[in-house]
Motif scaffolding. Structure first.
Motif, short mmCIF file in Angstrom:
data_model
loop_
_atom_site.label_atom_id
_atom_site.label_comp_id
_atom_site.label_asym_id
_atom_site.label_seq_id
_atom_site.Cartn_x
_atom_site.Cartn_y
_atom_site.Cartn_z
N LEU A 1 -4.47 3.32 5.06
CA LEU A 1 -3.30 4.13 5.39
C LEU A 1 -3.68 5.38 6.19
N GLU B 1 -10.36 -5.79 -6.63
CA GLU B 1 -10.39 -5.94 -5.18
C GLU B 1 -11.77 -6.43 -4.72
N GLU C 1 2.21 1.79 -3.43
CA GLU C 1 1.12 2.23 -4.30
C GLU C 1 0.87 3.72 -4.13
N TYR D 1 -9.22 5.66 -1.81
CA TYR D 1 -8.69 4.32 -2.09
C TYR D 1 -7.52 3.95 -1.19
N GLN D 2 -6.54 4.84 -1.10
CA GLN D 2 -5.37 4.49 -0.27
C GLN D 2 -5.61 4.83 1.20
N GLY E 1 -9.54 2.70 1.74
CA GLY E 1 -9.52 1.33 1.20
C GLY E 1 -8.33 0.53 1.68
N ARG E 2 -7.14 1.11 1.58
CA ARG E 2 -5.91 0.42 2.00
C ARG E 2 -5.62 0.59 3.48
N PRO F 1 0.80 -1.23 0.00
CA PRO F 1 0.00 0.00 0.00
C PRO F 1 0.83 1.28 0.00
N GLU F 2 1.91 1.29 0.77
CA GLU F 2 2.74 2.49 0.83
C GLU F 2 3.41 2.76 -0.52
N PHE G 1 -13.54 -3.86 0.18
CA PHE G 1 -12.60 -2.78 -0.11
C PHE G 1 -13.32 -1.62 -0.78
N ILE H 1 -6.98 -2.79 -9.22
CA ILE H 1 -7.79 -2.20 -8.16
C ILE H 1 -9.26 -2.57 -8.33
#
Length: 218
Positions: free
Chosen positions: A115, A163, A70, A108-109, A112-113, A67-68, A167, A160
Protein backbone atom coordinates in the motif's frame (compact mmCIF):
# COMPACT_ATOMS: atom_id res chain seq x y z
CA UNK A 1 9.09 10.19 33.81
CA UNK A 2 9.64 13.12 31.44
CA UNK A 3 9.55 16.86 31.91
CA UNK A 4 6.03 17.76 32.91
CA UNK A 5 5.41 14.36 34.46
CA UNK A 6 4.36 12.58 31.26
CA UNK A 7 5.07 8.87 31.10
CA UNK A 8 7.16 7.07 28.49
CA UNK A 9 5.76 5.18 25.54
CA UNK A 10 7.90 2.13 24.68
CA UNK A 11 7.02 -0.23 21.82
CA UNK A 12 8.38 -3.68 21.02
CA UNK A 13 7.94 -4.55 17.37
CA UNK A 14 9.33 -6.71 14.60
CA UNK A 15 8.92 -9.83 12.51
CA UNK A 16 7.06 -13.01 13.37
CA UNK A 17 8.82 -15.20 15.91
CA UNK A 18 11.06 -12.39 17.15
CA UNK A 19 9.88 -12.70 20.73
CA UNK A 20 8.01 -9.41 21.15
CA UNK A 21 5.40 -10.72 23.56
CA UNK A 22 7.99 -12.53 25.67
CA UNK A 23 10.25 -9.50 25.87
CA UNK A 24 7.29 -7.24 26.67
CA UNK A 25 6.40 -9.47 29.64
CA UNK A 26 10.03 -9.59 30.79
CA UNK A 27 10.25 -5.82 30.53
CA UNK A 28 7.07 -5.38 32.56
CA UNK A 29 8.46 -7.72 35.23
CA UNK A 30 11.74 -5.77 35.31
CA UNK A 31 9.90 -2.49 35.75
CA UNK A 32 7.75 -3.97 38.51
CA UNK A 33 10.88 -5.12 40.33
CA UNK A 34 12.28 -1.59 40.16
CA UNK A 35 9.07 -0.03 41.42
CA UNK A 36 8.31 1.75 38.15
CA UNK A 37 4.58 2.19 37.39
CA UNK A 38 3.75 0.71 33.99
CA UNK A 39 1.05 -0.63 31.72
CA UNK A 40 1.42 -3.50 29.23
CA UNK A 41 -0.95 -4.05 26.31
CA UNK A 42 -0.94 -5.54 22.83
CA UNK A 43 -1.91 -4.00 19.54
CA UNK A 44 -4.26 -4.52 17.82
CA UNK A 45 -6.16 -5.00 21.04
CA UNK A 46 -6.03 -3.53 24.51
CA UNK A 47 -9.66 -2.38 24.39
CA UNK A 48 -12.93 -4.28 23.79
CA UNK A 49 -13.30 -2.90 20.26
CA UNK A 50 -9.61 -3.50 19.57
CA UNK A 51 -9.82 -7.14 20.65
CA UNK A 52 -12.91 -7.62 18.49
CA UNK A 53 -11.06 -6.20 15.47
CA UNK A 54 -8.05 -8.39 16.31
CA UNK A 55 -10.32 -11.43 16.06
CA UNK A 56 -11.45 -10.40 12.60
CA UNK A 57 -7.96 -9.63 11.34
CA UNK A 58 -5.98 -12.53 12.78
CA UNK A 59 -8.24 -15.38 13.82
CA UNK A 60 -10.54 -15.69 10.82
CA UNK A 61 -8.10 -17.03 8.27
CA UNK A 62 -10.80 -17.96 5.77
CA UNK A 63 -12.30 -14.45 5.74
CA UNK A 64 -11.19 -12.44 2.69
CA UNK A 65 -9.88 -9.06 3.87
CA UNK A 66 -8.67 -6.62 1.19
CA UNK A 67 -5.46 -4.77 2.11
CA UNK A 68 -7.23 -1.43 2.37
CA UNK A 69 -9.86 -2.91 4.70
CA UNK A 70 -7.12 -4.50 6.79
CA UNK A 71 -5.39 -1.14 7.12
CA UNK A 72 -8.52 0.76 8.12
CA UNK A 73 -9.53 -1.86 10.66
CA UNK A 74 -6.08 -1.73 12.24
CA UNK A 75 -6.23 2.05 12.44
CA UNK A 76 -9.72 1.93 13.96
CA UNK A 77 -8.39 -0.39 16.66
CA UNK A 78 -5.39 1.90 17.15
CA UNK A 79 -7.58 4.97 17.64
CA UNK A 80 -9.42 3.21 20.48
CA UNK A 81 -6.11 1.94 21.91
CA UNK A 82 -4.50 5.37 21.97
CA UNK A 83 -7.47 7.08 23.56
CA UNK A 84 -8.45 4.33 25.97
CA UNK A 85 -5.05 2.95 27.01
CA UNK A 86 -1.99 4.91 25.88
CA UNK A 87 -2.97 8.48 26.68
CA UNK A 88 -4.37 7.67 30.15
CA UNK A 89 -1.20 5.70 31.02
CA UNK A 90 1.05 8.54 29.88
CA UNK A 91 -1.02 11.10 31.77
CA UNK A 92 -0.60 8.99 34.93
CA UNK A 93 3.17 9.16 34.41
CA UNK A 94 3.49 5.42 33.68
CA UNK A 95 5.73 3.55 31.27
CA UNK A 96 3.38 2.37 28.52
CA UNK A 97 4.67 -0.86 26.94
CA UNK A 98 2.99 -1.82 23.69
CA UNK A 99 3.42 -5.11 21.87
CA UNK A 100 3.35 -3.58 18.34
CA UNK A 101 2.26 -0.13 17.20
CA UNK A 102 2.55 2.10 14.13
CA UNK A 103 5.79 0.64 12.76
CA UNK A 104 3.98 -2.66 12.23
CA UNK A 105 1.48 -0.91 9.99
CA UNK A 106 4.19 0.78 7.96
CA UNK A 107 6.01 -2.55 7.53
CA UNK A 108 3.13 -5.02 7.08
CA UNK A 109 0.54 -2.95 5.24
CA UNK A 110 2.86 -0.40 3.67
CA UNK A 111 5.54 -2.80 2.41
CA UNK A 112 4.08 -6.27 2.84
CA UNK A 113 0.70 -5.47 1.29
CA UNK A 114 2.18 -2.92 -1.09
CA UNK A 115 0.00 0.00 0.00
CA UNK A 116 3.01 2.31 0.41
CA UNK A 117 3.83 4.73 3.21
CA UNK A 118 2.51 7.91 1.61
CA UNK A 119 -1.21 7.15 2.09
CA UNK A 120 -0.70 5.41 5.45
CA UNK A 121 1.22 8.06 7.39
CA UNK A 122 -1.52 10.75 7.46
CA UNK A 123 -4.21 8.16 8.26
CA UNK A 124 -2.10 6.83 11.10
CA UNK A 125 -1.47 10.35 12.42
CA UNK A 126 -5.24 10.93 12.44
CA UNK A 127 -5.89 7.66 14.29
CA UNK A 128 -3.23 8.40 16.92
CA UNK A 129 -3.90 12.13 17.31
CA UNK A 130 -0.17 12.49 16.70
CA UNK A 131 0.84 10.34 19.68
CA UNK A 132 4.12 8.58 18.86
CA UNK A 133 6.35 6.21 20.83
CA UNK A 134 9.34 7.65 22.65
CA UNK A 135 11.20 4.49 21.61
CA UNK A 136 10.44 1.55 19.35
CA UNK A 137 12.65 -1.52 19.70
CA UNK A 138 12.60 -3.76 16.64
CA UNK A 139 13.45 -7.37 17.50
CA UNK A 140 15.04 -8.53 14.28
CA UNK A 141 15.25 -12.14 13.17
CA UNK A 142 15.67 -13.84 9.78
CA UNK A 143 12.31 -15.04 8.48
CA UNK A 144 13.40 -18.69 8.34
CA UNK A 145 14.52 -18.59 11.96
CA UNK A 146 11.25 -17.01 13.03
CA UNK A 147 9.34 -19.73 11.22
CA UNK A 148 11.42 -22.39 12.94
CA UNK A 149 10.73 -20.87 16.35
CA UNK A 150 7.01 -20.85 15.73
CA UNK A 151 7.10 -24.47 14.58
CA UNK A 152 8.97 -25.51 17.74
CA UNK A 153 6.33 -23.77 19.84
CA UNK A 154 3.67 -25.81 18.08
CA UNK A 155 1.04 -23.10 17.97
CA UNK A 156 -1.17 -22.50 14.92
CA UNK A 157 -0.35 -19.53 12.69
CA UNK A 158 -2.77 -16.64 12.49
CA UNK A 159 -3.84 -15.14 9.17
CA UNK A 160 -0.81 -12.86 8.82
CA UNK A 161 1.70 -15.38 10.18
CA UNK A 162 0.44 -17.75 7.48
CA UNK A 163 1.55 -15.47 4.67
CA UNK A 164 4.30 -16.59 2.29
CA UNK A 165 7.96 -16.05 3.14
CA UNK A 166 8.27 -13.41 0.41
CA UNK A 167 5.67 -11.29 2.20
CA UNK A 168 7.55 -11.57 5.50
CA UNK A 169 10.86 -10.79 3.80
CA UNK A 170 9.39 -7.52 2.53
CA UNK A 171 8.15 -6.76 6.03
CA UNK A 172 11.54 -7.45 7.59
CA UNK A 173 13.30 -5.27 5.03
CA UNK A 174 10.86 -2.44 5.72
CA UNK A 175 11.52 -2.61 9.46
CA UNK A 176 15.26 -2.27 8.88
CA UNK A 177 14.79 0.59 6.41
CA UNK A 178 12.44 2.44 8.77
CA UNK A 179 14.86 2.01 11.66
CA UNK A 180 17.65 3.66 9.67
CA UNK A 181 15.42 6.68 9.06
CA UNK A 182 14.20 7.27 12.62
CA UNK A 183 16.42 7.93 15.64
CA UNK A 184 13.60 6.76 17.91
CA UNK A 185 13.86 3.23 16.51
CA UNK A 186 16.50 0.76 17.71
CA UNK A 187 17.13 -2.70 16.23
CA UNK A 188 18.14 -5.60 18.48
CA UNK A 189 19.28 -9.02 17.29
CA UNK A 190 16.66 -11.37 18.70
CA UNK A 191 18.46 -14.52 17.59
CA UNK A 192 20.20 -14.48 21.00
CA UNK A 193 18.68 -16.13 24.08
CA UNK A 194 15.71 -14.52 25.81
CA UNK A 195 17.94 -13.50 28.70
CA UNK A 196 20.54 -11.89 26.43
CA UNK A 197 17.90 -9.96 24.48
CA UNK A 198 16.31 -8.82 27.73
CA UNK A 199 19.65 -7.54 29.03
CA UNK A 200 20.28 -5.73 25.74
CA UNK A 201 16.86 -4.11 26.01
CA UNK A 202 17.65 -2.97 29.55
CA UNK A 203 20.87 -1.37 28.33
CA UNK A 204 19.04 0.49 25.58
CA UNK A 205 16.49 1.88 28.02
CA UNK A 206 19.10 2.94 30.56
CA UNK A 207 21.16 4.60 27.82
CA UNK A 208 18.19 6.41 26.25
CA UNK A 209 16.38 7.32 29.47
CA UNK A 210 18.83 7.59 32.38
CA UNK A 211 15.89 8.86 34.41
CA UNK A 212 14.13 6.81 35.69
CA UNK A 213 15.86 3.58 34.70
CA UNK A 214 19.47 4.09 35.79
CA UNK A 215 18.63 5.70 39.13
CA UNK A 216 15.88 3.37 40.30
CA UNK A 217 16.63 0.56 42.69
CA UNK A 218 16.89 -3.03 41.45
Amino acid sequence: MTEGGRGLFIVLDGVEGGGKSTQARLLASWLAGRGIPHRLAREPGGTPVGEAIRGILLDQGDLPVPPETELLLLLAARAAFVRGVVIPALERGEVMIADRFELSTFAYQGAGRGLGLEPIRPLNAFATSGVRPDLTVVLDLPVAEGRARQSREGRPRDRIEGEEDSFLERVRGAYLDLAREDSRVVVLDSSESQEEVHRALQRVLIDRFPEPFSSTRG
